[in-house]
Write a protein that holds these residues in place. Structure first.
Motif: not given
Length: 97
Positions: A93-97, A89
């Motif tokens: 990181r997971a994309p924001k949006g 993690s």
């Protein structure tokens, strides 16, 4: 007579100042307690702190002799899994949006 009135007035001001000071200290105490508890609550929910608690519990059970055999394997596997998930993690990181 005049001196007695001044003395009584002085005593009233001293009592008022003392009471205001005590009330202010009590309010400050409750504010400090509330801030400490809220900061501890936020700290405990962080992922690194949770991993540290898991490792602590594992070490306590291990040194008390409550863990043996497969228990040690499962605890170790769980801790390694938590560390690996945290590392993944961190890097992905997971994309924001």
């Amino acid at each position: 007579m005049f001196q007695e009135n001044i003395s009584k007035l002085y005593k009233q001001f001293v009592r008022l100042a003392f009471n205001i000071t005590i009330i202010t200290l009590i309010i400050g105490l409750f504010v400090g307690i509330f801030r400490t508890v809220s900061e501890l609550g936020l700290t405990v929910t962080e992922a690194q702190v949770l991993i540290a608690f898991v490792i602590r519990e594992f070490m306590l059970h291990l040194f008390e002799g409550k863990l043996s055999g497969m228990d040690v394997f499962f605890w170790s596997f769980g801790i390694v899994s938590l560390i690996a998930a945290r590392a993944i993690s961190f890097f992905y990181r997971a994309p924001k949006g």
